[in-house]
Scaffold this motif. Structure first.
Motif, PDB file in Angstrom:
ATOM      1  N   VAL A 173     -17.886 -85.509 -65.302  1.00 43.46           N
ATOM      2  CA  VAL A 173     -16.992 -84.933 -64.291  1.00 43.46           C
ATOM      3  C   VAL A 173     -15.548 -84.920 -64.791  1.00 43.46           C
ATOM      4  O   VAL A 173     -14.824 -83.941 -64.607  1.00 43.46           O
ATOM      5  CB  VAL A 173     -17.107 -85.714 -62.966  1.00 43.46           C
ATOM      6  CG1 VAL A 173     -16.031 -85.275 -61.981  1.00 43.46           C
ATOM      7  CG2 VAL A 173     -18.486 -85.505 -62.354  1.00 43.46           C
ATOM      8  N   ALA A 174     -15.110 -85.996 -65.442  1.00 39.99           N
ATOM      9  CA  ALA A 174     -13.739 -86.063 -65.946  1.00 39.99           C
ATOM     10  C   ALA A 174     -13.472 -84.958 -66.964  1.00 39.99           C
ATOM     11  O   ALA A 174     -12.444 -84.261 -66.899  1.00 39.99           O
ATOM     12  CB  ALA A 174     -13.483 -87.436 -66.573  1.00 39.99           C
ATOM     13  N   VAL A 175     -14.377 -84.784 -67.903  1.00 34.21           N
ATOM     14  CA  VAL A 175     -14.191 -83.746 -68.936  1.00 34.21           C
ATOM     15  C   VAL A 175     -14.132 -82.359 -68.306  1.00 34.21           C
ATOM     16  O   VAL A 175     -13.267 -81.534 -68.644  1.00 34.21           O
ATOM     17  CB  VAL A 175     -15.329 -83.828 -69.977  1.00 34.21           C
ATOM     18  CG1 VAL A 175     -15.304 -82.605 -70.892  1.00 34.21           C
ATOM     19  CG2 VAL A 175     -15.204 -85.096 -70.799  1.00 34.21           C
ATOM     20  N   LEU A 176     -15.036 -82.077 -67.383  1.00 30.50           N
ATOM     21  CA  LEU A 176     -15.072 -80.755 -66.763  1.00 30.50           C
ATOM     22  C   LEU A 176     -13.831 -80.491 -65.915  1.00 30.50           C
ATOM     23  O   LEU A 176     -13.331 -79.359 -65.867  1.00 30.50           O
ATOM     24  CB  LEU A 176     -16.333 -80.613 -65.917  1.00 30.50           C
ATOM     25  CG  LEU A 176     -17.640 -80.543 -66.720  1.00 30.50           C
ATOM     26  CD1 LEU A 176     -18.844 -80.548 -65.790  1.00 30.50           C
ATOM     27  CD2 LEU A 176     -17.680 -79.299 -67.594  1.00 30.50           C
ATOM     28  N   LEU A 177     -13.315 -81.505 -65.244  1.00 32.30           N
ATOM     29  CA  LEU A 177     -12.097 -81.317 -64.449  1.00 32.30           C
ATOM     30  C   LEU A 177     -10.884 -81.061 -65.342  1.00 32.30           C
ATOM     31  O   LEU A 177     -10.022 -80.237 -65.005  1.00 32.30           O
ATOM     32  CB  LEU A 177     -11.854 -82.547 -63.572  1.00 32.30           C
ATOM     33  CG  LEU A 177     -12.771 -82.702 -62.354  1.00 32.30           C
ATOM     34  CD1 LEU A 177     -12.501 -84.020 -61.649  1.00 32.30           C
ATOM     35  CD2 LEU A 177     -12.583 -81.543 -61.377  1.00 32.30           C
ATOM     36  N   ALA A 604     -18.025 -70.538 -60.253  1.00 31.01           N
ATOM     37  CA  ALA A 604     -18.466 -70.806 -61.619  1.00 31.01           C
ATOM     38  C   ALA A 604     -18.140 -72.244 -62.019  1.00 31.01           C
ATOM     39  O   ALA A 604     -18.990 -72.961 -62.566  1.00 31.01           O
ATOM     40  CB  ALA A 604     -17.808 -69.820 -62.583  1.00 31.01           C
ATOM     41  N   SER A 605     -16.909 -72.673 -61.740  1.00 30.20           N
ATOM     42  CA  SER A 605     -16.519 -74.050 -62.071  1.00 30.20           C
ATOM     43  C   SER A 605     -17.360 -75.063 -61.298  1.00 30.20           C
ATOM     44  O   SER A 605     -17.839 -76.061 -61.864  1.00 30.20           O
ATOM     45  CB  SER A 605     -15.036 -74.259 -61.752  1.00 30.20           C
ATOM     46  OG  SER A 605     -14.223 -73.385 -62.501  1.00 30.20           O
ATOM     47  N   ALA A 606     -17.544 -74.799 -59.997  1.00 24.52           N
ATOM     48  CA  ALA A 606     -18.331 -75.719 -59.170  1.00 24.52           C
ATOM     49  C   ALA A 606     -19.783 -75.775 -59.639  1.00 24.52           C
ATOM     50  O   ALA A 606     -20.392 -76.855 -59.684  1.00 24.52           O
ATOM     51  CB  ALA A 606     -18.259 -75.284 -57.709  1.00 24.52           C
ATOM     52  N   GLY A 607     -20.330 -74.628 -59.997  1.00 24.03           N
ATOM     53  CA  GLY A 607     -21.709 -74.592 -60.465  1.00 24.03           C
ATOM     54  C   GLY A 607     -21.895 -75.356 -61.766  1.00 24.03           C
ATOM     55  O   GLY A 607     -22.880 -76.086 -61.944  1.00 24.03           O
ATOM     56  N   ILE A 608     -20.947 -75.203 -62.668  1.00 29.59           N
ATOM     57  CA  ILE A 608     -21.021 -75.931 -63.937  1.00 29.59           C
ATOM     58  C   ILE A 608     -20.928 -77.433 -63.699  1.00 29.59           C
ATOM     59  O   ILE A 608     -21.672 -78.224 -64.289  1.00 29.59           O
ATOM     60  CB  ILE A 608     -19.910 -75.458 -64.892  1.00 29.59           C
ATOM     61  CG1 ILE A 608     -20.184 -74.012 -65.335  1.00 29.59           C
ATOM     62  CG2 ILE A 608     -19.809 -76.371 -66.105  1.00 29.59           C
ATOM     63  CD1 ILE A 608     -19.055 -73.389 -66.118  1.00 29.59           C
ATOM     64  N   VAL A 609     -20.013 -77.843 -62.816  1.00 32.47           N
ATOM     65  CA  VAL A 609     -19.867 -79.272 -62.516  1.00 32.47           C
ATOM     66  C   VAL A 609     -21.143 -79.828 -61.890  1.00 32.47           C
ATOM     67  O   VAL A 609     -21.641 -80.891 -62.282  1.00 32.47           O
ATOM     68  CB  VAL A 609     -18.663 -79.513 -61.581  1.00 32.47           C
ATOM     69  CG1 VAL A 609     -18.682 -80.936 -61.039  1.00 32.47           C
ATOM     70  CG2 VAL A 609     -17.358 -79.251 -62.316  1.00 32.47           C
ATOM     71  N   LEU A 610     -21.685 -79.119 -60.895  1.00 36.26           N
ATOM     72  CA  LEU A 610     -22.883 -79.613 -60.215  1.00 36.26           C
ATOM     73  C   LEU A 610     -24.076 -79.666 -61.170  1.00 36.26           C
ATOM     74  O   LEU A 610     -24.843 -80.638 -61.177  1.00 36.26           O
ATOM     75  CB  LEU A 610     -23.209 -78.721 -59.014  1.00 36.26           C
ATOM     76  CG  LEU A 610     -24.299 -79.243 -58.078  1.00 36.26           C
ATOM     77  CD1 LEU A 610     -23.890 -80.562 -57.449  1.00 36.26           C
ATOM     78  CD2 LEU A 610     -24.598 -78.220 -56.987  1.00 36.26           C
TER      79      LEU A 610
END
Length: 684
Positions: A173-177, A604-610
Motif C-alpha cells: 500500500v505504501a509503495v502504491l500510494l 484505475a488507482s483504486a483497482g490496482i491498490v485493491l
C-alpha cells in the motif's frame, strides 16, 4: 472541529491498542472452527473434545528405508514408541500400538493414539518429532504424520501468517500510494489513517469474541486485515481526488473538504454498505469458516469507512494545501486538461458502442470457460504450497500400503450398543479393521481402518456406507476424511443460499443510490461476468502453472462474495458521477464520457491498490489463500480495466436515458446551457 476529530482518534487508538494485540490469542484454528456447524464430523469432534482427556490425538510414526527395514530399525522403532507412550497418556490403556510392515519391507507404520489432555496436536507432534530424531539409525527416515502431524504443520503455518501478511500489506500500500500521489508527504496521511482503522477493527473483533462468543480463525483475521487496507485505501483515493478538485474552486481547505464529502460521500457510503451487506450474507452459511468471515470482515470495512470519512478529512484540512507538494492545487486555477487515455476511451466507446460491448463480452465469456478446468477436491495433504513433514509421511504410506488406509475413520457408537455397532462396522464393505477405544458420556470411540487411501473415492464410498448402515444404531461417523467430505457438501448448500442473497442485497442498495432498476442490473450482471472470468483464469493457471492438485470447495462462494461486493464499488463511483452529470443537464452520451474521464484515473488507482492488497495473500504458504488472493486480484483488475472502462460505458451509451428507468431521468434531459460566448453545436 478537525483537531477534536484527530484527538478523538488518538484517544481511541491509545485505549484499544492493548486489546487489538490480544486478538491473535483468541484466534481458533481447531477443527470445529472450520467445520460445518451441523455436520456429523463436527458433532464427532465436539463429543471427543468434551470427553475426559478430550478424546484422542491420532498420529502415525513412519519408518522408511529404501533398501528394507533392518533389525536395528525395528529396535529403534520399539524404543521410540515406548518413549512416546511414557511421555503421553495413551487414549486407550488396553490397546498397544502395533507396527505394520509394508509388503515390500521398506516401511513400518505405527498408529499411535494419545489422550488430548496431553496437549494440543502441535505440542504432541513437536515432542514426538524430537523423540523420533534421537538415536535414529543412519539411513532411516522417521516421519510423524497422521491427524496430529498434519494439524501441527497447519498450526505452524497459521502462526506465521499475521506478521508476514501485515508487513507485506503495509509495504504494498505504501509503495502504491507514493506512485499514485507523487508526493513525499501525502501518501503517509491515508496510510496512517488506515493503520489506525486496522487497530480499531482488531480491538472491536476481540471485544466481540469476548462479549458475544464470535468465532475467529486465522483466515478470517487475515482477510479482515486485507479488507481494512484495501477498502480503506480505495475510499481515501476517491476522497482525496475529489478534495484536490474542490481546492481549485474553494479558498479554504475546510470548504473544499465539505464539498468533497458532500459529493463523494453517498458513493463511498453505498460502496461500504454493499461490502458490509455482502459479507453479512455469509452468516447464513453453515460452514463455520465462512460464517466467521462475515462479521469479522464487516467490522474491518466499517472501521475503514469511519477512519476515511472522519480522521482522513480532518488531517487533510489541518495540513492544508501544502500536503500536495510539489503539485499544490492553487485556488482559482484550473487543473491542466489534457486529452488523456480516458478521453480516447470515452470517444471510442461513444463512436462504436456495439462493437466494444460485443467484443468485451465475448472475451470475458471466453475466459469464464476456464473454470471448467477447476478440479476441486483439494485434499488436506495438498493444502500446503510447500510439502511439510506430515505430507511426506502420508505420501510414503500411500506408496507403501496401497491396500489399506493410513488415516483412521472415527465412529462414535452409543455405549449401550457398542458391540452391535462394532459388528456392523466390521461387516461394512471397504473396512479393513476396527477396534474400540475410550468410552465416556454415553459414547464409545471405534477406530476404523479403510481399505482405500485417505480422501480417495473408495474411502468416500466407505464413509457413506458406514453412515447409511449405522444410522439405526444412532452412531456418528467422523475423522479427517469425513470432515473433508462434509465441507464439500456444505459448501454446495451454502453457495445456493448465499449467492442469491448477495445479488439481491447489492441490487437493492444500488437501486436506492442510483434510483434506477436498470443501472443496478447492468452493474450486477457485469460483476457476475467478472467473477466467472476470474475463476476461469484460475482454472487455467492453478494446475498447469502453479501445480496445485485441486481447489478449495469454498473458493467459488468466497470469491463471488468479495468480487461482487467489492467490485461493484467502481461501478458505484462511475454511475454516481454519471448521474451527477445528467442531473446537471449534460446529455447522456456526453455524461458517460465526462464520468469516465473524471473517475477513470481514480478507479484505475483504486483497482490496482485493491488487487495488490489481495495479491498479498499469495505469499502465504496455503493453497486456499493463494487461490483466493489470485482470483480476487484478477477479478478486480478485469473489472477495473475491462468491464468498468469499456463494457459498462458502452452499455450506458446504448441504453441512453433508459438506464435510469424508472426515475425522472428516464425522460429527455435538456442540454446544459452553453458558457457565455460559446455557440452550442446544432443537434441533428
Amino acid at each position: 472541529m478537525p483537531w477534536a476529530v484527530v484527538g478523538f482518534w488518538i484517544a481511541v487508538v491509545a485505549v484499544v491498542l492493548p486489546f487489538a494485540g490480544k486478538l491473535s490469542g483468541v484466534t481458533k484454528d481447531d477443527q470445529v472452527s472450520y467445520l460445518p456447524a451441523s455436520a456429523q464430523s463436527t458433532q464427532v469432534a465436539k463429543v471427543q473434545k468434551s470427553m475426559p482427556g478430550g478424546g484422542s490425538t491420532n498420529l502415525v510414526l513412519v519408518y522408511h528405508r529404501g533398501g528394507g527395514v533392518t533389525a536395528a530399525d525395528r529396535k529403534a522403532e520399539q524404543r521410540q514408541v515406548t518413549a512416546v507412550l511414557k511421555k503421553f497418556e495413551p487414549a486407550n490403556r488396553n490397546a498397544t500400538p502395533q507396527a505394520v510392515l509394508s509388503a515390500d519391507g521398506t516401511t513400518l507404520m505405527v498408529p499411535v493414539a494419545v489422550a488430548q489432555s496431553a496437549g494440543d496436536a502441535k505440542t504432541v507432534a513437536t515432542a514426538v518429532r524430537v523423540i523420533a530424531a534421537e538415536g535414529r539409525p543412519q539411513g532411516l527416515t522417521v516421519l510423524v504424520g497422521g491427524e496430529s502431524g498434519l494439524a501441527a504443520d497447519m498450526d505452524k503455518v497459521y502462526n506465521s501468517i499475521d506478521g508476514t501478511l501485515l508487513l507485506a500489506t503495509v509495504s504494498v500500500v505504501a509503495v502504491l500510494l507514493v506512485v499514485t500521489y507523487r508526493s513525499p508527504f501525502l501518501w503517509l496521511v491515508p496510510l496512517v489513517a488506515v493503520a489506525m482503522a486496522a487497530v480499531a477493527a482488531m480491538a472491536v473483533v476481540y471485544g466481540l469474541v469476548q462479549g458475544f462468543g464470535l468465532s475467529v480463525n486465522s483466515m478470517s483475521s487475515s482477510v479482515m486485515t486485507i479488507l481494512v487496507f484495501g477498502a480503506g485505501t480505495d475510499y481515501a483515493l476517491l476522497l482525496v481526488a475529489r478534495y484536490r478538485d474542490e481546492l481549485h474552486h474553494a479558498q479554504l481547505p475546510y470548504d473544499a473538504m465539505r464539498a468533497a464529502l458532500r459529493r463523494s460521500g453517498p458513493a463511498v457510503l453505498t460502496s461500504a454498505g454493499t461490502v458490509v451487506a455482502g459479507l453479512l450474507c455469509l452468516l447464513a452459511a453453515d460452514l463455520n469458516s465462512s460464517s466467521a468471515l462475515g462479521p469479522t470482515g464487516a467490522v474491518g470495512v466499517l472501521c475503514a469507512l469511519a477512519a476515511m470519512m472522519t480522521l482522513l478529512p480532518a488531517v487533510l484540512v489541518l495540513l492544508g494545501r501544502r500536503v500536495f507538494w510539489p503539485l499544490i492545487p492553487a485556488y482559482g486555477s484550473e487543473p491542466k486538461r489534457r486529452r488523456g487515455f480516458y478521453d480516447r476511451v470515452g470517444a471510442a466507446v461513444v463512436r462504436r458502442p456495439v462493437m466494444v460491448l460485443v467484443t468485451g463480452t465475448v472475451a470475458v465469456g471466453a475466459l469464464a470457460f476456464g473454470a471448467l478446468n477447476l478440479t476441486g477436491e483439494l485434499r488436506q495433504e495438498d493444502s500446503f504450497v510447500k510439502k511439510p513433514e506430515s505430507v511426506s509421511a502420508m505420501r510414503i504410506l500411500a506408496d507403501s500400503f496401497p491396500e489399506r488406509g493410513s488415516q483412521p475413520i472415527t465412529v462414535l457408537a452409543r455405549t449401550s450398543r457398542t458391540n452391535a455397532t462394532l459388528a456392523d462396522v466390521t461387516n461394512t464393505k471397504g473396512v479393513s479393521a476396527a477396534s474400540t477405544g475410550r468410552s465416556a458420556k454415553g459414547w464409545t470411540e471405534i477406530s476404523v481402518t479403510a481399505t482405500a487411501q485417505p480422501e480417495s473415492p473408495g474411502e468416500t464410498a466407505t464413509i457413506n456406507r458406514l453412515r447409511t448402515g449405522l444410522s439405526e444404531d444412532g452412531a456418528l461417523v467422523g475423522g479427517e476424511s469425513a470432515q473433508t467430505l462434509d465441507i464439500a457438501h456444505t459448501v454446495s448448500r451454502d453457495q445456493s443460499l448465499v449467492v442469491p442473497m448477495v445479488l439481491t442485497v447489492v441490487f437493492i442498495l444500488l437501486a436506492m443510490l442510483l434510483r434506477s432498476l436498470v443501472a443496478p442490473l447492468v452493474l450486477v450482471t457485469a460483476m457476475a461476468g467478472v467473477w466467472a472470468a476470474a475463476l476461469g483464469l484460475g482454472g487455467l493457471v492453478f494446475g498447469p502453472v502453479f501445480g496445485f492438485a485441486g481447489n478449495d470447495p469454498a473458493l467459488p462462494q468466497l470469491s463471488f462474495v468479495f468480487l461482487v461486493a467489492l467490485g461493484v464499488d467502481y461501478g458505484i463511483f462511475l454511475m454516481h458521477r454519471m448521474r451527477e452529470e445528467v442531473l446537471g443537464g449534460t446529455p447522456d452520451r456526453e455524461a458517460t464520457v465526462r464520468a469516465l474521464k473524471a473517475t477513470g484515473g481514480v478507479i484505475a488507482s483504486a483497482g490496482i491498490v485493491l488487487a495488490a492488497t489481495f495479491s498479498v495473500l499469495t505469499v502465504l504458504p496455503l493453497v486456499m489463500m493463494v487461490e483466493l488472493g489470485s482470483v480476487i486480484a484478477a477479478g478486480v483488475l478485469l473489472d477495473t480495466f475491462v468491464v468498468r472502462t469499456f463494457l459498462v460505458p458502452a452499455a450506458s451509451v446504448l441504453l441512453g436515458h433508459r438506464i435510469w428507468w424508472p426515475s425522472r431521468l428516464t425522460g429527455p434531459v435538456p442540454a446544459a446551457p452553453a458558457p457565455l460566448g460559446v455557440v452550442p453545436e446544432p443537434t441533428t
